[in-house]
Structure formats: structure tokens, C-alpha cells
Design an enzyme around this catalytic site. Structure first.
Site, PDB file in Angstrom:
ATOM      1  N   GLU A   1     -66.468 -67.909  17.349  1.00  0.00           N
ATOM      2  CA  GLU A   1     -66.371 -67.541  18.761  1.00  0.00           C
ATOM      3  C   GLU A   1     -65.664 -66.192  18.924  1.00  0.00           C
ATOM      4  OE1 GLU A   1     -64.582 -69.264  22.993  1.00  0.00           O
ATOM      5  OE2 GLU A   1     -63.951 -70.142  21.080  1.00  0.00           O
TER       6      GLU A   1
ATOM      7  N   CYS B   1     -66.859 -73.475  21.528  1.00  0.00           N
ATOM      8  CA  CYS B   1     -65.530 -74.077  21.573  1.00  0.00           C
ATOM      9  C   CYS B   1     -65.548 -75.461  22.189  1.00  0.00           C
ATOM     10  CB  CYS B   1     -64.559 -73.136  22.287  1.00  0.00           C
ATOM     11  SG  CYS B   1     -62.818 -73.542  21.989  1.00  0.00           S
TER      12      CYS B   1
ATOM     13  N   LYS C   1     -71.997 -69.695  27.561  1.00  0.00           N
ATOM     14  CA  LYS C   1     -71.256 -70.940  27.662  1.00  0.00           C
ATOM     15  C   LYS C   1     -71.359 -71.514  29.072  1.00  0.00           C
ATOM     16  CE  LYS C   1     -66.726 -72.961  26.561  1.00  0.00           C
ATOM     17  NZ  LYS C   1     -65.352 -72.697  26.069  1.00  0.00           N
TER      18      LYS C   1
END
Length: 515
Positions: free
Chosen positions: A276, A387, A335
């Protein structure tokens, strides 16, 4: 029930009603936390559940809520102690503020076992022993479901099923998911607890417990999905860039050079995954100078590189935390399930004012949306997550059956060398097991791993070191039962069982009042 059993149960009830029960409640919560990674004492979860269920059976609703809150302080105070590291070391808060924020965080989540205790006591006090194992188990999971999916965008950490990857109960995960499996776990603890009510309960309950364990063990041998193509060679990079250095402008070139050097050693792989925000700059800032040359090299070596970086949207206030696939076919993923208090601020304007007072600055990102096209690597679409998204089961499930494997990129450097990276990997492994897909999980500092469709670790990097791991995966097709249905059947059945239990309790009360 004979006289010795009556005396035993009276003494046991007195113990759980007393002060010693309150003292033991935080210890029981800590025991529950020890069931999770990296400690992995999975069966302590059953002991902790039996203790708290026994407490709620004999306490008034108010006392049961207090006992549940104390249990929660132990569970979350130990299990998510890494929050202090994030706030103090990387959030820049002073010591007192860090302690108070951590205590507030732990206290908020401790309200959920408190709520479970209140509801359980209020119902169990009116019931008979025949359904006393069902009621606390069902309420526990329903409250977990609320905590994991609704409150503050969901916080599914330390949900009991995640502790069972190495036990027979993991066999239920591809069938009924985390919540259905958690209910069977809690039910087992409740059945064991009810044995103390007399000999007639012991044989029946032990048989039921044995059936639950044996059935789970048998289900572990079922392969729900199948390979749909040739093997794919993959490499996962772990740069181990300290969080305090990650975004310093003077370190950007060194970071990019480090990942590029690691990549050049693995051009024999079909897919190379970076963690990430491994590129610590906006896409527009490095597109020409870094991304395009890297993409040309990837095409020359017939590889796809999955990198991660922030991207700006069409409007100034829109920013995405993104994945970018570089290769023959460039693709993106933004995301979608953002981290509360990390990537967006819920409870506005209160939360913003508090953070301003503490002089803490957090990210403000925009969700990518539910209808994004799946990115493609090595010729196959895959389910991407960034994440915290790997803690949300629906994020992977809804991308099936098209996705042939899962990719998660994570930066757990925010939590230092704490227990959080190991807990996070444990959660991520559940997504592989639920979907019957390989999972490629690349992290900045750990724990980077290749996970099999059965949830096992194929290969794992040493945490907190610069590393690269390589292995072979297979693109998978087909659907597990859970992938087809999600959590709806399990939650619906739980609600129905609790409703039927309430009806039974009311009928029993009516009969007792009839002269």
C-alpha cells in the site's frame, strides 16, 4: 438434581455473582484476546465465552452489562493495544492524549459485550436451561454483526471466529462464514457450560459438542473451488520503509529506487505486487518520470506490476487511495471501504474539532464506489482490497465469481512492531477461505504472505525486514456456499431462533401463571 449438585450449583452461582467474578472478567477478556494471532491459543476463546455466559446467567441485566464491559476492557484493552502506538508514535499526540484516546477507543468497543450481557441476562432470567446455551450465543453473534458491519462503518476486529483457523471450526467458514461459524463456537461453549445443571444434560450436550467438532473437521476436507488455468508465478515485495520516513520528500527517490531494485530481481514472475502506497506520491506527480518507464519494462518482461499510490480525482477535494496495475493492460482500483478516523472522519463535526484540538491531522479520502471494474493481472481479473478492506467479507465476496484470485496491499507500519500485523494477516486469511481463492498480501513492514484457498500460509516473509517472496498460485473458479449467499442466511436463522426462544419463554411464563 441431587443434593451435592444443588450445593455445587449454589456455590458456583454465588461465585459468579460476587466481586471475584468482576475481578476475573478483564482476565477472561485477555484470555479471549490470547486466542487470536500471534498467540493462537484458539481454545481459550471457548473458556472465555463459558465464563462470561455463566456470569450473565446469574446476574441482573445491569450487573451483566457491567460484567460485559469489564470483559470488553480486557479483550480490547489487550487485543487492540496497538492503537496507542498509532496515536502516540505516528499520530503525533502527546502521552496524556494518547492514553485518553486509546482508553476512549477501548471503552467504546467494550460497550458491545456490555450490550450483549444486558440483553442476555434480560432474556435468560425468564428462560429454562434447555435454551440457555442458545440465547447468549445468538445475541453475541448478532451484536458482533452490528459491530462489524454498521457502527462507524464496521470494526470486525477480534470477532471470535477469526481465532479458529487452526481448529475444526474453520471447516464451516466456506459454508456459513464468520458469523455462522462464530455462533457454532459460542453454542459449543454454552453447551459445555450447561452441563453443570445435572447429569441429564451432560451426555446430550457432550454429544452435540462432539458432532459440531467432527462435522467441522470433515468439512475442512472439501474443496469448494477449482483451478481454471495454468499456474501463475508471483512475487510480493516488502520494502520495510519506516512510517516516519515514508512520506518525507527527501526519501521519495530512495524508496522508489528500493522497490525498483527489488522488482528487477523478479522479472521472471508473472505478477509482482508492491504494498500500500509503496509509491509515496500522487499519480500525477510521478506518471511520466517513474510510472511510464516502469510500465515499459514490465511489458518487455511480460510481467504485470501491481503498485499502490494516492490519486487525485476530477475535483480538488477528491482523493483516492488506489491500486494501479502496470503491464500490457493498465487498470485501476480505488479503495471503497475507508478506515474511520484514518481515511475519513465520522461523527462530524465533533470528531474534527477534537482532532483539531489535539493537533492531529488524518487523511481525507473518497470511496471508489461499488461498481468499479475488476483490475486484471496475468490475464485474469482479481478482487483488490487495500489495507482495512480485507477485514470486510463482502468486499471480496461481491467480486465473485469473476475474480480468479485476491490481492491485498497493506501498510501496517502505522502500528509498529505490535501484535496488529499478525492479527491483520489472520483476518485476511479468512477471505481466502471464504472465497476459495489464493490471496496475495503485500505489506510495507509485515506480514507479507501468499495464502492458499484453504486459508493456509503458502509462504510468508519475515516481518519488519526488507524482503521479497515468490511462489506459484492458480487462478480459481467456482463458488463456495458462503460466496453464493453471504451472511444473510446465518443472521436470519439466528434472528428466527431467538424469536422462537422468546415465544417459548412467554408460553412457559403463561403456563406458570395459570392456576
Amino acid at each position: 438434581m441431587n443434593m451435592p449438585e444443588t450445593v455445587f450449583n449454589h456455590n458456583l452461582s454465588a461465585f459468579f455473582k460476587g466481586f471475584y467474578g468482576d475481578l476475573l472478567a478483564p482476565a477472561a477478556g485477555i484470555a479471549m484476546a490470547l486466542a487470536f494471532a500471534p498467540f493462537d491459543h484458539a481454545y481459550l476463546a471457548f473458556v472465555a465465552l463459558a465464563f462470561i455466559f455463566a456470569s450473565w446467567e446469574v446476574l441482573t441485566p445491569a450487573r451483566a452489562a457491567f460484567r460485559g464491559f469489564l470483559f470488553g476492557l480486557g479483550l480490547f484493552g489487550f487485543g487492540v493495544s496497538w492503537v496507542f502506538v498509532s496515536v502516540r508514535v505516528y499520530g503525533g499526540a502527546d502521552l496524556l492524549s494518547s492514553v485518553l484516546i486509546t482508553l476512549l477507543f477501548v471503552s467504546v468497543w467494550s460497550l458491545f459485550p456490555a450490550l450483549t450481557g444486558y440483553l442476555t441476562s434480560a432474556i435468560v432470567r425468564r428462560s429454562d436451561h434447555a435454551i440457555n446455551s442458545l440465547i447468549p450465543s445468538g445475541i453475541w453473534i448478532l451484536v458482533e454483526y452490528i459491530r462489524g458491519n454498521w457502527f462507524l462503518n464496521g470494526f470486525p476486529w477480534l470477532q471470535i471466529a477469526y481465532s479458529q483457523l487452526a481448529t475444526p471450526f474453520s471447516g464451516y467458514i466456506p459454508i456459513i462464514g464468520v458469523y455462522g461459524t462464530g455462533f457454532l463456537m459460542a453454542l459449543s461453549a454454552g453447551l459445555a457450560l450447561q452441563c453443570h445443571h445435572g447429569k441429564r444434560h451432560i451426555v446430550t450436550n457432550l454429544i452435540l459438542i462432539a458432532v459440531l467438532f467432527a462435522s467441522g473437521a470433515l468439512c475442512k476436507n472439501i474443496a469448494w473451488t477449482h483451478s481454471i488455468g495454468e499456474s501463475i508465478r508471483v512475487s510480493l515485495l516488502q520494502g520495510n520503509i519506516p512510517q516516519e520516513q515514508k512520506w518525507a520528500p527527501e526519501n521519495r527517490d530512495a524508496t522508489l529506487r528500493k522497490y525498483r531494485d527489488l522488482t528487477e530481481k523478479h522479472w521472471d514472475s508473472d505478477i509482482i505486487v508492491w504494498p500500500e502506497t509503496s509509491i509515496p506520491a500522487y499519480y500525477s506527480e510521478v506518471e511520466e518520470s517513474f510510472i511510464e518507464p516502469l510500465e515499459r519494462e514490465a511489458v518487455e518482461h511480460n510481467s504485470d506490476i501491481i503498485v499502490s499510490l494516492p490519486m487525485k480525482g476530477d475535483q480538488p477535494h477528491i482523493k483516492y487511495n488506489s491500486i494501479l496495475v502496470l503491464g500490457i493492460q493498465r487498470s485501476f482500483y480505488h479503495k471503497n471501504h475507508l478506515l474511520p478516523f484514518g481515511e475519513y472522519l465520522p461523527l462530524q463535526p465533533l470528531s474534527g474539532k477534537i482532532l483539531d484540538f489535539l493537533n492531529m491531522r488524518l487523511g481525507h479520502f473518497t470511496p471508489g464506489g461499488d461498481n468499479q471494474t475488476l483490475p486484471i493481472a496475468a490475464g485474469y481479473p482479481f478482487a483488490a482490497s487495500i489495507c482495512y478492506e480485507d477485514a470486510i467479507s463482502s468486499e471480496a465476496r461481491t467480486k465473485l465469481p469473476d475474480a480468479a484470485f485476491l490481492v491485498n496491499v497493506t501498510n501496517d507500519a502505522w502500528f509498529g512492531q505490535s501484535i496488529e500485523p499478525f492479527q491483520h494477516l489472520q483476518i485476511a486469511r479468512m477471505r481466502a477461505l471464504e472465497t476459495g481463492r489464493y490471496l496475495l498480501r503485500a505489506t510495507n513492514t509485515g506480514v507479507t504472505a501468499i495464502v492458499s484457498p484453504m486459508g493456509g500460509i503458502v509462504k510468508q516473509a519475515i516481518p519488519f525486514e526488507t524482503a521479497a517472496i515468490s511462489g506459484i498460485i492458480e487462478p480459481m473458479g467456482g463458488l463456495t456456499p458462503y460466496a453464493k449467499t453471504g451472511d444473510t442466511p446465518a443472521i436470519s436463522i439466528l434472528i428466527a431462533l431467538l424469536y422462537l426462544s422468546e415465544i417459548k419463554i412467554r408460553h412457559r411464563g403463561a403456563r406458570q401463571r395459570t392456576p
